[in-house]
Design an enzyme around this catalytic site. Structure first.
Site, PDB file in Angstrom:
ATOM      1  N   SER A  70       0.833  -1.204   0.000  1.00 39.84           N
ATOM      2  CA  SER A  70       0.000   0.000   0.000  1.00 39.84           C
ATOM      3  C   SER A  70       0.868   1.253   0.000  1.00 39.84           C
ATOM      4  O   SER A  70       1.995   1.267   0.497  1.00 39.84           O
ATOM      5  CB  SER A  70      -0.898   0.019   1.238  1.00 39.84           C
ATOM      6  OG  SER A  70      -1.680  -1.148   1.300  1.00 39.84           O
TER       7      SER A  70
HETATM    8  N1  SAH Z   1      -0.980  -3.796   3.909  1.00 42.45           N
HETATM    9  C1  SAH Z   1      -0.359  -4.566   2.881  1.00 42.45           C
HETATM   10  C2  SAH Z   1      -1.172  -4.428   1.615  1.00 42.45           C
HETATM   11  C3  SAH Z   1      -1.386  -5.730   0.994  1.00 42.45           C
HETATM   12  S1  SAH Z   1      -2.437  -5.731  -0.435  1.00 42.45           S
HETATM   13  C4  SAH Z   1       1.060  -4.122   2.685  1.00 42.45           C
HETATM   14  O1  SAH Z   1       1.491  -3.151   3.340  1.00 42.45           O
HETATM   15  O2  SAH Z   1       1.753  -4.744   1.915  1.00 42.45           O
HETATM   16  C5  SAH Z   1      -3.791  -6.654   0.193  1.00 42.45           C
HETATM   17  C6  SAH Z   1      -3.513  -8.060   0.586  1.00 42.45           C
HETATM   18  O3  SAH Z   1      -4.758  -8.632   0.984  1.00 42.45           O
HETATM   19  C7  SAH Z   1      -2.968  -8.960  -0.515  1.00 42.45           C
HETATM   20  O4  SAH Z   1      -1.765  -9.529  -0.093  1.00 42.45           O
HETATM   21  C8  SAH Z   1      -4.053 -10.014  -0.699  1.00 42.45           C
HETATM   22  O5  SAH Z   1      -3.558 -11.306  -0.980  1.00 42.45           O
HETATM   23  C9  SAH Z   1      -4.742 -10.000   0.655  1.00 42.45           C
HETATM   24  N2  SAH Z   1      -6.115 -10.509   0.682  1.00 42.45           N
HETATM   25  C10 SAH Z   1      -7.096 -10.350  -0.230  1.00 42.45           C
HETATM   26  N3  SAH Z   1      -8.226 -10.979   0.169  1.00 42.45           N
HETATM   27  C11 SAH Z   1      -7.957 -11.556   1.379  1.00 42.45           C
HETATM   28  C12 SAH Z   1      -8.707 -12.351   2.303  1.00 42.45           C
HETATM   29  N4  SAH Z   1      -9.981 -12.689   2.073  1.00 42.45           N
HETATM   30  N5  SAH Z   1      -8.091 -12.748   3.438  1.00 42.45           N
HETATM   31  C13 SAH Z   1      -6.799 -12.429   3.694  1.00 42.45           C
HETATM   32  N6  SAH Z   1      -6.039 -11.689   2.854  1.00 42.45           N
HETATM   33  C14 SAH Z   1      -6.602 -11.256   1.716  1.00 42.45           C
END
Ligand code: SAH
Length: 220
Positions: A70
């Protein structure tokens, strides 16, 4: 972590992080604890080496598996919203991704529970968090739509991917006074919301227009 990683040089130094911190302050982030964490956490360790020189730009970057780290402003904004009504002690994060937001939160709260649906991302995030010496984080490989019932209720829940609608299960896992920070809506038209559980109701506040990857059911 070796000393070169810890102290960094050039684009990965503390001075570079301080610049990012000032930039976020200029954009309206006010919470001193959150700003301090932006200055502390080495974001370049959370992206591929090839992208390390861009780690302190205020942009989202690819982390593999079609997912992104993010944007720092959004990480700061969400963390700040979670703390607006007092610092939460027990927090659930849905969507660990590379673990950057996890590291920011771990330095602010007592206990952090984080769920990621993609096992390969979770494994790498777990290693990074351990290498930073953060020991108050519990990891789960699974579907965040189910929350983490055994560890509920939470004072705060932060969701880093966008569902079409607010999952009732997550609202149910909030303690009284608990806050849920979550992007909601279809791609291109998502709203970042702060929900707060009151005695018999939910308060809702619109924070920003945002663009997150979708919250996807199941795990892989
Ligand atoms: N805060 C993170 C952003 C990750 S992007 C950072 O700083 O890197 C969002 C993430 O949510 C992705 O890795 C994706 O795989 C995960 N995601 C999507 N749907 C999900 C679910 N139902 N349960 C757990 N993780 C999920």
């Amino acid at each position: 972590m070796n000393p070169a990683q810890l102290h960094g040089i050039g684009m990965t130094s503390r001075r570079t992080r301080e610049r990012l911190r000032r930039r976020l302050e200029d954009r309206g982030i006010r919470d001193p604890g959150v700003l301090e964490q932006i200055g502390n956490v080495p974001r370049h360790l959370f992206v591929d080496e090839a992208l390390a020189s861009r780690a302190y730009e205020d942009t989202a970057l690819p982390i593999g598996q079609g997912q992104t780290i993010s944007q720092p402003f959004v990480v700061a904004r969400m963390s700040e919203a979670l703390r607006r009504h007092g610092n939460p002690s027990r927090v659930l994060e849905v969507g660990t991704g590379c673990g950057y937001q996890t590291a920011i939160l771990a330095g602010l709260v007592d206990e952090l529970y984080t769920i990621e649906r993609i096992g390969a991302l979770l494994d790498r995030a777990r290693e990074r968090i351990a290498s930073l010496g953060l020991d108050n984080v519990r990891f789960r490989h699974g579907d965040g739509y189910a929350g983490w019932p055994e560890a509920a209720p939470f004072d705060g829940i932060l969701v880093a991917a966008a569902p079409a609608e607010i999952p009732a299960v997550l609202v149910d896992q909030l303690a009284p006074g608990g806050r849920l920070v979550i992007p909601v809506g279809r791609h291109g038209m998502q709203k970042l919301l702060l929900l707060r559980r009151t005695d018999d109701d939910m308060e809702e506040e619109l924070l920003d227009a945002v663009s997150f990857v979708p919250l996807v059911g199941g795990s892989e």
